[in-house]
Design a protein around this motif. Structure first.
Motif, PDB file in Angstrom:
ATOM      1  N   ALA A 116       1.717  15.587  39.122  1.00  0.00           N
ATOM      2  CA  ALA A 116       2.565  16.411  40.002  1.00  0.00           C
ATOM      3  C   ALA A 116       3.962  15.808  40.050  1.00  0.00           C
ATOM      4  CB  ALA A 116       1.972  16.464  41.399  1.00  0.00           C
ATOM      5  N   PHE A 117       4.962  16.669  40.228  1.00  0.00           N
ATOM      6  CA  PHE A 117       6.327  16.163  40.390  1.00  0.00           C
ATOM      7  C   PHE A 117       7.158  17.146  41.185  1.00  0.00           C
ATOM      8  CE2 PHE A 117       6.617  18.482  36.301  1.00  0.00           C
ATOM      9  CZ  PHE A 117       7.703  19.318  36.539  1.00  0.00           C
TER      10      PHE A 117
ATOM     11  N   LEU B  75       6.135  21.017  39.973  1.00  0.00           N
ATOM     12  CA  LEU B  75       5.140  21.550  39.050  1.00  0.00           C
ATOM     13  C   LEU B  75       4.230  22.527  39.789  1.00  0.00           C
ATOM     14  CD1 LEU B  75       3.925  21.543  36.204  1.00  0.00           C
ATOM     15  CD2 LEU B  75       2.440  19.657  36.944  1.00  0.00           C
ATOM     16  N   SER B  76       3.921  22.227  41.050  1.00  0.00           N
ATOM     17  CA  SER B  76       3.039  23.103  41.830  1.00  0.00           C
ATOM     18  C   SER B  76       3.636  24.500  42.012  1.00  0.00           C
ATOM     19  CB  SER B  76       2.736  22.480  43.194  1.00  0.00           C
ATOM     20  OG  SER B  76       3.932  22.299  43.934  1.00  0.00           O
TER      21      SER B  76
ATOM     22  N   GLY C 117      -0.646  28.898  38.493  1.00  0.00           N
ATOM     23  CA  GLY C 117      -0.989  30.250  38.056  1.00  0.00           C
ATOM     24  C   GLY C 117      -0.206  30.701  36.844  1.00  0.00           C
ATOM     25  N   ARG C 118       0.737  29.871  36.392  1.00  0.00           N
ATOM     26  CA  ARG C 118       1.521  30.160  35.186  1.00  0.00           C
ATOM     27  C   ARG C 118       1.428  28.982  34.242  1.00  0.00           C
ATOM     28  NH1 ARG C 118       7.587  31.596  35.986  1.00  0.00           N
ATOM     29  NH2 ARG C 118       7.354  32.238  33.831  1.00  0.00           N
ATOM     30  N   LYS C 119       1.639  29.252  32.972  1.00  0.00           N
ATOM     31  CA  LYS C 119       1.712  28.163  31.998  1.00  0.00           C
ATOM     32  C   LYS C 119       3.150  27.657  31.998  1.00  0.00           C
ATOM     33  CE  LYS C 119      -1.081  30.964  29.142  1.00  0.00           C
ATOM     34  NZ  LYS C 119      -1.243  31.565  27.840  1.00  0.00           N
TER      35      LYS C 119
ATOM     36  N   GLN D 133      -3.900  26.149  35.572  1.00  0.00           N
ATOM     37  CA  GLN D 133      -4.585  25.314  36.565  1.00  0.00           C
ATOM     38  C   GLN D 133      -3.976  23.915  36.688  1.00  0.00           C
ATOM     39  OE1 GLN D 133      -6.628  27.123  34.135  1.00  0.00           O
ATOM     40  NE2 GLN D 133      -6.534  28.708  35.707  1.00  0.00           N
ATOM     41  N   GLY D 134      -2.905  23.647  35.941  1.00  0.00           N
ATOM     42  CA  GLY D 134      -2.272  22.332  36.023  1.00  0.00           C
ATOM     43  C   GLY D 134      -2.904  21.303  35.101  1.00  0.00           C
ATOM     44  N   THR D 135      -3.625  21.777  34.097  1.00  0.00           N
ATOM     45  CA  THR D 135      -4.272  20.891  33.129  1.00  0.00           C
ATOM     46  C   THR D 135      -3.442  20.833  31.856  1.00  0.00           C
ATOM     47  OG1 THR D 135      -6.437  21.486  34.024  1.00  0.00           O
ATOM     48  CG2 THR D 135      -6.421  20.502  31.831  1.00  0.00           C
TER      49      THR D 135
END
Length: 155
Positions: free
Chosen positions: A13-14, A26-27, A31-33, A130-132
């Protein structure tokens, strides 16, 4: 040397200031790439080429569901000048203490003209909805990287 990310890792996260000094997280892209790319310095030839390549392809990337965030150690004022001078249409954020770059494995030892130096490692990390981490590319070339990325992502 910072650890490099690999596919399947959770993207760190940043929250960093953009060219206008506004926070970008980043959050905020949940839901988006998002393509997070790291470059050494605004207003230099290679970094300009890469930023312009992303801008030239931003519509194509956006249609495929990707946002683009460029991260450098430059201060927001320099990023604003870079954005204006080159008519950039991508989000540029400032990481002057290189903390986020280090977390992403984009700061550390690298070879420069045959010498080992410590600095920004030109890198691109593709983060899914999903932040992966979907892809983590290190020591990329400034020229031709965006075209290769588009091919590799089947866009």
């Amino acid at each position: 040397m910072s650890e490099r990310l690999t596919p399947g890792d959770t993207a760190p996260a940043f929250t960093l200031p953009d060219a206008d000094g506004e926070p970008v997280s980043l959050s905020g892209y949940a839901g988006r790439k998002v393509i997070v790319y790291f470059y050494p310095a605004a207003l230099t030839p290679g970094c300009t080429k890469q930023a312009c390549d992303f801008t030239d392809n931003i519509e194509l990337l956006a249609k495929a569901g990707y946002a683009v965030v460029g991260v450098s150690p430059d201060k927001p004022e320099k990023l604003a000048k870079f954005r204006q001078r080159e008519n950039l249409d991508i989000t540029l954020v400032s990481d002057p203490d290189k903390g986020v770059m280090t977390e992403y494995g984009a700061f550390g030892e690298k070879k420069l003209y045959g010498k080992t130096v410590t600095g920004v490692i030109r890198s691109t990390v593709v983060v899914d909805e999903q932040g992966t981490v979907e892809r983590a590319l290190y020591n990329v070339k400034a020229t031709g990287h965006v075209a290769k990325l588009i091919r590799d992502l089947d866009i």
